[in-house]
Write a protein that holds these residues in place. Sequence first.
Motif, PDB file in Angstrom:
ATOM      1  N   ILE A  30       0.880  -1.239  -0.090  1.00  0.00           N
ATOM      2  CA  ILE A  30      -0.036  -0.123   0.139  1.00  0.00           C
ATOM      3  C   ILE A  30       1.021   1.190  -0.131  1.00  0.00           C
ATOM      4  O   ILE A  30       0.391   2.171  -0.437  1.00  0.00           O
ATOM      5  N   PHE A  31       2.100   1.289   0.529  1.00  0.00           N
ATOM      6  CA  PHE A  31       2.867   2.437   0.609  1.00  0.00           C
ATOM      7  C   PHE A  31       3.499   2.923  -0.763  1.00  0.00           C
ATOM      8  O   PHE A  31       3.242   4.024  -1.266  1.00  0.00           O
ATOM      9  N   PRO A  32       4.123   1.920  -1.610  1.00  0.00           N
ATOM     10  CA  PRO A  32       4.206   2.572  -2.801  1.00  0.00           C
ATOM     11  C   PRO A  32       3.045   2.786  -3.796  1.00  0.00           C
ATOM     12  O   PRO A  32       3.120   3.774  -4.500  1.00  0.00           O
ATOM     13  N   VAL A  33       1.836   2.047  -3.341  1.00  0.00           N
ATOM     14  CA  VAL A  33       0.538   2.510  -4.236  1.00  0.00           C
ATOM     15  C   VAL A  33       0.185   3.967  -3.644  1.00  0.00           C
ATOM     16  O   VAL A  33      -0.246   4.776  -4.521  1.00  0.00           O
ATOM     17  N   ASN A  34       0.231   4.268  -2.424  1.00  0.00           N
ATOM     18  CA  ASN A  34       0.018   5.442  -2.114  1.00  0.00           C
ATOM     19  C   ASN A  34       1.068   6.675  -2.727  1.00  0.00           C
ATOM     20  O   ASN A  34       0.373   7.720  -3.295  1.00  0.00           O
ATOM     21  N   ARG A  35       2.119   6.329  -3.068  1.00  0.00           N
ATOM     22  CA  ARG A  35       2.941   7.238  -3.802  1.00  0.00           C
ATOM     23  C   ARG A  35       2.610   7.368  -5.246  1.00  0.00           C
ATOM     24  O   ARG A  35       2.659   8.512  -5.825  1.00  0.00           O
ATOM     25  N   LEU A  36       2.251   6.219  -6.002  1.00  0.00           N
ATOM     26  CA  LEU A  36       1.761   6.238  -7.187  1.00  0.00           C
ATOM     27  C   LEU A  36       0.476   7.131  -7.300  1.00  0.00           C
ATOM     28  O   LEU A  36       0.146   7.858  -8.301  1.00  0.00           O
ATOM     29  N   ALA A  48      -8.476   7.770  -0.359  1.00  0.00           N
ATOM     30  CA  ALA A  48      -9.099   7.007   0.893  1.00  0.00           C
ATOM     31  C   ALA A  48     -10.390   6.596   0.621  1.00  0.00           C
ATOM     32  O   ALA A  48     -10.852   5.426   0.806  1.00  0.00           O
ATOM     33  N   PHE A  49     -11.476   7.597   0.373  1.00  0.00           N
ATOM     34  CA  PHE A  49     -12.768   7.332   0.022  1.00  0.00           C
ATOM     35  C   PHE A  49     -13.063   6.352  -1.131  1.00  0.00           C
ATOM     36  O   PHE A  49     -13.617   5.293  -0.903  1.00  0.00           O
ATOM     37  N   ALA A  50     -12.357   6.524  -2.100  1.00  0.00           N
ATOM     38  CA  ALA A  50     -12.582   5.750  -3.434  1.00  0.00           C
ATOM     39  C   ALA A  50     -12.170   4.459  -3.200  1.00  0.00           C
ATOM     40  O   ALA A  50     -12.815   3.448  -3.637  1.00  0.00           O
ATOM     41  N   GLN A  51     -10.972   4.166  -2.582  1.00  0.00           N
ATOM     42  CA  GLN A  51     -10.546   2.645  -2.350  1.00  0.00           C
ATOM     43  C   GLN A  51     -11.419   1.960  -1.682  1.00  0.00           C
ATOM     44  O   GLN A  51     -11.708   0.945  -1.529  1.00  0.00           O
ATOM     45  N   SER A  52     -11.667   2.925  -0.348  1.00  0.00           N
ATOM     46  CA  SER A  52     -12.681   2.155   0.641  1.00  0.00           C
ATOM     47  C   SER A  52     -13.913   1.701   0.212  1.00  0.00           C
ATOM     48  O   SER A  52     -14.622   0.747   0.258  1.00  0.00           O
ATOM     49  N   THR A 234      -7.606  -0.987  -4.145  1.00  0.00           N
ATOM     50  CA  THR A 234      -8.670  -1.796  -3.803  1.00  0.00           C
ATOM     51  C   THR A 234      -8.583  -3.157  -3.644  1.00  0.00           C
ATOM     52  O   THR A 234      -9.232  -3.796  -2.670  1.00  0.00           O
ATOM     53  N   ALA A 235      -7.760  -3.812  -4.211  1.00  0.00           N
ATOM     54  CA  ALA A 235      -7.543  -5.189  -4.338  1.00  0.00           C
ATOM     55  C   ALA A 235      -6.730  -5.540  -3.085  1.00  0.00           C
ATOM     56  O   ALA A 235      -7.142  -6.750  -2.353  1.00  0.00           O
TER      57      ALA A 235
END
Length: 303
Positions: A30-36, A48-52, A234-235
């Motif tokens: 999730i950390f590299p995904v957050n940077r992406l 955060a809203f969309a993935q949740s 999401t995954a």
Amino acid sequence: MHDDRPVPSSGLPPIDAALLFLAAAIYGGIFPVNRLAAEAQWPPVGFAFAQSLAAGVILALAAAAADGRFAVNAGQMRTYLIMGGLVVGLPIGILVSAAPHVDASVLTLVLCLSPIFTLAIGALAGLDRFDWRTFVGMMLGVAGVAVLALPGVGVVGSEGIVWFLVALIAPVMFAAANNCAKWLRPEGASSVMMAAGTLLGGAVVAGVVMLALGGAALPSEWTGRAAMPLVLATAINAVFFVLFFVLVARIGPTRFSVFNYLAVAAGILWSLAVFDERPAASFWVALFLMLAAMYLVLSRKPD
């Protein structure tokens, strides 16, 4: 009630250890995904809203298919909102906000404090034992943070120190969520239903924050580059949160929290692979101090 199974003092049962490693390997991404997401111009709270919401809907459909329905009462809704706010809605927004200012591999180290905070919260609530190992472990964890954050000493540049300190709010929220996953779990709720409810609750909390701040829900331009972080997040969330509730029910919140240290290692490996980051030597000193903190806190014999 969802009481923990007795855990031998010699270590976790093999199946639980395997699930713990799997959860860490998944969540570390999730950390590299957050940077992406930050590079794709995702608004932090909007991401955060969309993935949740996406992960929650997928799991709600899975829970409905398994049980024939997905229904919640007022008490369960309160639980899902609390859990969702603590574990998704607020901390993910914090971490995504910090991601452009702090290396992803460094940011993963904030997870190292979650096990210590988890045990401290349990001790303050009278549900866990607080002893000298815990105290020394907490001091080592603080020393690890200092190695990273002190000006002229750490690997976080002066412009990133404030964001690194803001990111430290996240492990406190994760620690509270670890305990709440046991304290607030409704009787008879499956792990898939708990995961779905928590993610949907997180979407509600993130949505309220997003509206209150007047933030956007989506990037200004919708492209494949913007869609990829959402698909990956999401995954990750859909699989991880099911494992989260399975493991907390099986081994308890304190022992589950060791996953954070494993997720740090996974996050570092993911970051090295995706971004070709090369942490400074002081990074490894901080990691050693935090791993020593983990050993002291979690090697104590259960009461």
